[in-house]
Design a protein around this motif. Sequence first.
Motif, PDB file in Angstrom:
ATOM      1  N   GLN A   1      -7.641   0.801  -5.199  1.00  9.25           N
ATOM      2  CA  GLN A   1      -6.422   1.371  -5.108  1.00  9.25           C
ATOM      3  C   GLN A   1      -6.550   2.354  -3.832  1.00  9.25           C
ATOM      4  OE1 GLN A   1      -4.538   2.879  -8.566  1.00  9.25           O
ATOM      5  NE2 GLN A   1      -2.601   2.454  -7.426  1.00  9.25           N
ATOM      6  N   VAL A   2      -5.438   2.502  -3.009  1.00  4.07           N
ATOM      7  CA  VAL A   2      -5.535   3.259  -1.946  1.00  4.07           C
ATOM      8  C   VAL A   2      -4.764   4.656  -2.279  1.00  4.07           C
ATOM      9  CG1 VAL A   2      -4.818   3.776   0.542  1.00  4.07           C
ATOM     10  CG2 VAL A   2      -5.375   1.492  -0.314  1.00  4.07           C
ATOM     11  N   HIS A   3      -5.439   5.826  -1.838  1.00  2.00           N
ATOM     12  CA  HIS A   3      -4.858   7.053  -2.339  1.00  2.00           C
ATOM     13  C   HIS A   3      -5.086   8.222  -1.243  1.00  2.00           C
ATOM     14  CE1 HIS A   3      -4.755   6.562  -6.958  1.00  2.00           C
ATOM     15  NE2 HIS A   3      -5.824   5.782  -6.784  1.00  2.00           N
TER      16      HIS A   3
ATOM     17  N   VAL B   1       0.817  -1.281  -0.057  1.00  2.35           N
ATOM     18  CA  VAL B   1      -0.029  -0.003   0.170  1.00  2.35           C
ATOM     19  C   VAL B   1       0.789   1.329  -0.015  1.00  2.35           C
ATOM     20  CG1 VAL B   1      -1.482   1.337   1.391  1.00  2.35           C
ATOM     21  CG2 VAL B   1      -2.137  -0.954   1.093  1.00  2.35           C
ATOM     22  N   GLY B   2       1.808   1.155   0.966  1.00  2.30           N
ATOM     23  CA  GLY B   2       2.744   2.530   0.995  1.00  2.30           C
ATOM     24  C   GLY B   2       3.401   2.686  -0.423  1.00  2.30           C
ATOM     25  N   LEU B   3       3.928   1.729  -1.189  1.00  2.00           N
ATOM     26  CA  LEU B   3       4.828   1.989  -2.539  1.00  2.00           C
ATOM     27  C   LEU B   3       3.823   1.964  -3.575  1.00  2.00           C
ATOM     28  CD1 LEU B   3       7.859   0.081  -1.328  1.00  2.00           C
ATOM     29  CD2 LEU B   3       7.543   2.362  -1.228  1.00  2.00           C
ATOM     30  N   LEU B   4       2.938   1.007  -3.725  1.00  3.80           N
ATOM     31  CA  LEU B   4       2.083   0.675  -5.095  1.00  3.80           C
ATOM     32  C   LEU B   4       0.861   1.300  -4.874  1.00  3.80           C
ATOM     33  CD1 LEU B   4       3.211  -2.895  -5.832  1.00  3.80           C
ATOM     34  CD2 LEU B   4       4.410  -0.728  -6.511  1.00  3.80           C
ATOM     35  N   GLY B   5       0.294   1.409  -3.651  1.00  5.38           N
ATOM     36  CA  GLY B   5      -1.089   2.005  -3.107  1.00  5.38           C
ATOM     37  C   GLY B   5      -2.159   0.665  -3.466  1.00  5.38           C
ATOM     38  N   THR B   6      -1.554  -0.430  -3.477  1.00  9.06           N
ATOM     39  CA  THR B   6      -2.680  -1.687  -3.597  1.00  9.06           C
ATOM     40  C   THR B   6      -1.936  -2.920  -2.999  1.00  9.06           C
ATOM     41  OG1 THR B   6      -3.726  -2.625  -5.380  1.00  9.06           O
ATOM     42  CG2 THR B   6      -1.663  -2.134  -5.999  1.00  9.06           C
TER      43      THR B   6
ATOM     44  N   GLY C   1      -5.065  -8.622  -2.955  1.00 14.98           N
ATOM     45  CA  GLY C   1      -6.580  -8.387  -2.679  1.00 14.98           C
ATOM     46  C   GLY C   1      -7.005  -7.155  -3.683  1.00 14.98           C
ATOM     47  N   HIS C   2      -6.470  -6.152  -3.164  1.00 15.72           N
ATOM     48  CA  HIS C   2      -7.145  -4.586  -3.849  1.00 15.72           C
ATOM     49  C   HIS C   2      -6.798  -4.936  -5.357  1.00 15.72           C
ATOM     50  CE1 HIS C   2      -5.787  -2.253  -0.063  1.00 15.72           C
ATOM     51  NE2 HIS C   2      -7.125  -2.621   0.081  1.00 15.72           N
ATOM     52  N   ARG C   3      -5.739  -5.489  -5.767  1.00 13.99           N
ATOM     53  CA  ARG C   3      -5.345  -5.467  -7.215  1.00 13.99           C
ATOM     54  C   ARG C   3      -6.468  -6.387  -7.828  1.00 13.99           C
ATOM     55  NH1 ARG C   3      -1.461  -3.214 -10.873  1.00 13.99           N
ATOM     56  NH2 ARG C   3      -0.432  -2.689  -8.775  1.00 13.99           N
TER      57      ARG C   3
END
Length: 145
Positions: A89-91, A74-79, A82-84
């Motif tokens: 995606q986390v913003h 999440v910190g580096l890719l935002g996902t 499971g999210h992918r």
Amino acid sequence: MTTDTAYPGAGLGLPEHGRGSVGTFPRRLVAIFVDWMACSAIAHMILGVPWGQLHGVNSLLPLALFAIENVLLVGLLGTTLGHRLLGLQVHRVEWLRAGEPSMPGLGAALIRTVLLCLVIPALIPDRHGRGLHDRAAGTVILRSR
């Protein structure tokens, strides 16, 4: 005139449906389940223990792997994985308001993950569908497709 309570994300300037809208609770729940199952499977492979037979300190390994996965991905890719798979995606909310969707960064991901691992904060949503863990980290989960 759109009010802040018209739909989740309206007050954040997000669309009601489709790409860029707030991820729904069921979709986020399935994403967490996927991540948890993947981390549990990895823990069982690392320990060489049959499925469902983690005891004592070993039972914390899936949670530790889940936390590491969330902070790093999440910190580096935002996902996460499971999210992918679920199109999420986390913003950072502050950058969305500036019109620049961006990854949360490791600091926000750490705050978000610690509270997510406590479970209860994730179950306390605001009018935008953001759990306490997302509010504390200044993040929101959006649909990526």
